[in-house]
Write an enzyme that holds these catalytic residues in place. Sequence first.
Site, PDB file in Angstrom:
ATOM      1  N   CYS A  84      20.368  29.075   5.226  1.00 33.01           N
ATOM      2  CA  CYS A  84      20.436  28.488   4.299  1.00 33.01           C
ATOM      3  C   CYS A  84      21.881  27.576   4.309  1.00 33.01           C
ATOM      4  CB  CYS A  84      20.756  29.620   3.124  1.00 33.01           C
ATOM      5  SG  CYS A  84      20.576  29.021   1.436  1.00 33.01           S
ATOM      6  N   HIS A 134      15.575  32.482   3.655  1.00 36.75           N
ATOM      7  CA  HIS A 134      16.561  33.811   4.314  1.00 36.75           C
ATOM      8  C   HIS A 134      15.456  34.736   4.970  1.00 36.75           C
ATOM      9  CE1 HIS A 134      20.360  32.858   2.237  1.00 36.75           C
ATOM     10  NE2 HIS A 134      19.352  32.162   1.215  1.00 36.75           N
ATOM     11  N   GLU A 150      16.866  37.279   6.650  1.00 34.06           N
ATOM     12  CA  GLU A 150      17.539  38.326   6.450  1.00 34.06           C
ATOM     13  C   GLU A 150      17.274  39.203   5.136  1.00 34.06           C
ATOM     14  OE1 GLU A 150      18.778  35.567   5.872  1.00 34.06           O
ATOM     15  OE2 GLU A 150      20.348  35.804   4.003  1.00 34.06           O
TER      16      GLU A 150
END
Lengths: 1009, 268
Positions: free
Chosen positions: B96, B220, B222
């Site tokens: 990002c 993302h 994560e």
Amino acid sequence: MLYKIEITDKPGIFDAVGEGIKKDILDLGISSVKDVHFAQVYTLEGNISDGDLKQICEELLVDKIVQEYELISRPGLESNSRTNQDRVLKQGEHIIEVAYNPGVMDPVEESTLKGIRDLGIEGVESVRTAKKYLIKGKLPEGQLKTISEKLLYNKLIQHIVKPAGKGTVPFGDSPLTEHTYQFNLVTVDLLGASDKKLLELSKRGQLFLNLAEMRQIKDYFKKLGRNPTDCELETVAQTWSEHCYHKTFRGKIDYKEELLKPKIGTVPLARKKNEGGDSPCLRTTKKIDNLLKSTIMEVTKKLDKPWCVSVFKDNSGVIRFDDKYNVCFKVETHNHPSALEPFGGANTGVGGVIRDPLGTGLGAKPILNTDVFCFAPPKLPFSKVPQGSLHPKRVMKGVVSGVRDYGNKMGIPTINGAILFHEHFVGNPLVYCGTVGIMPKDKSFKKTNVGDLVVVVGGRTGRDGIHGATFSSGELTHESETISSGAVQIGNPIQEKKMADTILQARDKNLYSAITDCGAGGLSSAVGEMGAEMGVRVDLDKVPLKYSGLSYMEIWISESQERMVISVPKENIEELLAVFAGENVEASVIGEFTDTKKLELCYDGNLVCDLDMGFLHDGIPDIEKKAEFIQTRHIEPKANTAKNLTPYLTKLLSHYDICSKEWVIRQYDHEVQGGSVVKPLSGIVNDGPSDASVVKPVLDSKKGIIVSNGINFRYGFIDPYWMAASCIDEALRQIIAVGGSLKEVAVLDNFCWGNPDKPDRLGSLVRSAYGCYDIAKGFGVPFISGKDSLYNEYTVNGKSLAIPGTLLISAIAVMEDTDKAISMYAKESGDLIYVVGETADELGGSHYFDLFGAIGNNVPKVDVKKAKLIFEALSKASDKGLIRAMHDCSEGGIGVAAAEMAFSGGLGMELFLSEAPFKSDCFAPSGLAMTAGVRNDTILFSESNSRFIVEVSKKNQKQFEKALDGLPFGLLGCVSKSKEFKVYGLDGKICIAASLFDLKEAWQKPLRW
Amino acid sequence: MRKPKVCILRTAGTNCDKETAFAFNKAGAKTQLVHINRFSSGEKSLGDYQILAIPGGFSYGDDLGAGKVLANELRFKLSDDLSKFVADGKLIIGICNGFQILVKSGLLPGNKRFKQEASLIINDSAKFEDRWVYLKSQAKCVWTKDLPEVIYLPVAHGEGKFVTKDKAVLGRLKKNGQIVFRYCDEEGRSRPYPYNPNGALENIAGICDETGRIFGLMPHPERHIEAHQHPRWTGKPPFDFARAKQVTSIGDGLQIFRNGVEFIRNNF
């Protein structure tokens, strides 16, 4: 010297900002605009060489891949000829350039200066930014003005840069230079002032103090034999303001109520014997000493939950999370600032409430935000917007942007909220912002010691936000926008983010003994509170300033954002300052906590304030206010005899309160921090309305936090008592609906009301506080914190518009095992659909009645004993894995709740109203659904509390029904394979038949902006 | 087993650092959150780490365009250390805001070091959006080994529209197989908004450098490490096209971090 740089997209690059504004202009009803182009403008001041300037532009300010720039030097100096030629406007082209007013914090300045330093370039002294719009299309002068004022700028913080003549360069008319301040001690002549003069002083100084309070201050200084300084008077006004002291809630109230009777279930305040006799009313009177203590706080005291760690003491309420951590929760309002400048108001509202958990105990890490708004309908005609107010659509867009900006940049997920609409919010929107934080158990308490240093950390102090606390303690008028412009600010979330990062580092190194935030009242209230028990001395000249020219008093009461105050033992000071310096956060020692029991302020060695803490914090005179609640009977709408109720369901789904808020929710980062378990949107294509949200604050633990809210001002038109009851029921229902339980749930109250000096406003406030008391106690959920925002009235031409008294109940629950969470969308065809809980004829205040422009009288009530049993039974059933989907039945009743489940899951339903348990009134004996006279629309759209729609797979039918043994529930029907939503009425005939597509479209369309 | 050392780079406005660390830890790495000031002051050295992760957030508020100020800080203050880091065959991932920083510093596409050849600009919708997207992985990138053909991750950004300086840059990305992820639908077909959430050129969601070791993406990973992060984990198949996971299973993003960790284990 000044240099101006204008940056635009290269030809062929899609100008998304320009396109967005073009759309907004169309919304204003102006269709002649063909194109809008956006340019970012930077004005640099300093001595900069040509080479350096080029490097600044090309390496820093401009994205060369997609942008180009023009460099314009100051007129009279060497100018770029190409530029001047390009500046000539063609026919039908208009330029509007918007710049910040002097003194308004420009958040971009700091990053730009840093970026320039990183390039190794010295000599740039200041940076200002502006936005420039090139508007193409035939526009009369009036329309250009409309576009500017309604869309492009807010005169409280910005101005239009004066248009330049041909060939000249338009520069901001705001001087970049600073003023200097010469110390001059100002005293106010109170001792010689008459009552009339006292009131005049209060008004002129925007102190919002009443005569009794002014007299009390006069008497205090009489004893001292001197007049107060301006700073002393301000300090007292800040400390005693409604905003800081909550004197209405803590004062004495002479309360009288008259309820209509006899309606079954109309519960008078049972605290005094009913004096009504045979009259048509139930009359009660009561003397109240401290409404807060006797209702809200009394619940908590009576329940005495062992997991309540710290309640009503600190900046937020603290409860236990697990063996290692506690969590804390606070909800604030920022209504007045958001009315005047929606972006900045909501922005600093979020920024402010984040500092509450951060200032709780020794500091909690913020883990989630919740935001609830009330606006006037976005389609309100401009003619209905009072002078001095902004149009509700602009207010809403600004508020959402403000929340988005601050929350996202802080990296805090915004996971929960609600938006409601009513015309009476036109001058006074409501903006509730809440934050939950988490902290280690041993960091949950603070204690300042004598000898600790006073340290201010974070942002610098400027002239922004002066008089915010007192300003929000009075009504708005159409002049507020001019006289209170100092109260409006914009935030700098990155400043707060780095401050929060470093505070938590310093906390973990045990470097300070206490912390609190600088909110309303600025240093005045933060330092004053911390030193209340002992005494404190502050050298105001040591406070770092944004610019010179502030007087000692401005420094003391400024509400500049992103600042906190900590008390630091002397031996830790060096290490502490190093922690902050390590990440470029300013921290300054400004004084010391003393044992004098005095508030002493100095400026350049001159004593400018010398007040006794005792007088400051306990000297406020007792005032008794009158309160009166007289229930009125509202007109009932004519019975709707339509056989086909499909159009009504569709209209309800399109009601602004009910329709999809996806446009808002997606602009918030609701997944940052990685703990998201139940998101605000859920469904087969992730767009259905979740009830509550669930997050895991500790990523490697299964424990979760559920956050929900209950709000419905419409019921308050009928009876604020039942409004409060319904809000609590709704907030708790949502927790149950996502698989939570009542075991560890705490609630927060936020009252937004009109002027409490008017007996009818205060009367309804009192009645709702009693609703809070009875129902929260009944459910066994303690209040842990709360806030009130009064004086939400707007005066135009002597006529006062009050908001509907609005209570927000925010709930937080600890969830043992997030693997057991449940979502609201239909999962599989063939599954059974149940309604749990009884439906009553309670269409009063419903959204269905609102379709007919009516309020009605049968407000939804709560049978708290029965409700609690239902909630607990459903918790057990979800814990056993018996429930596939569950949805809270609220606005729009069974009809809306079931339809939402169906279209969110992309699966049809067939439902039979005859199976719904029904009774005429919440407290009536249970009846049969087929009772004569009951109509389909009543069952479908009544908003009776304590109900759920539940999906259960067939294999679990027996177990599920056993779990609900003895409680009211009905097997309404099932999930079907078709894409149709069908409901059969009491007569066995179809009363609703609609495609999922049509229903979803109706629900999504209104706010698909 | 030896744990690769990951530096999670922080600065003012970084905000996905902790969950990125959590993901790397879960994948078997040892992580440290390091403020960029510690490198510029010389207190820490980039050479001590094998993986550099630049997480999401709003570095310096993204005030001058997303990631720009930190990108410049890397270019002007840490370029030697970074060049060495890359030359040593180590790994970099930017997620990002991290991706924006890698692109604006010129580390990606990386063909001419520290020279910006692409950008990530404001979404076509002109607003920040948080939504889940399907991604098709295509390149031979170290980070995307053993991924299923289509994965599901969330995006949350306002400036994610990938563009290149010119057609030549795009052509080179294609020729070298540097386009790692493209936005698509659940079956891997290319589709417009909202499947492509920002209007990115050719649906590009993530790219790598020629070596496949420097990788940046807007989505993302994560945020999809565990099953419960999937927006429909509470549903059951066949209602979920995206292979809804059982509660005990893992999310699509974890493999990306595992790949990074495994590469270091095998090569250092």
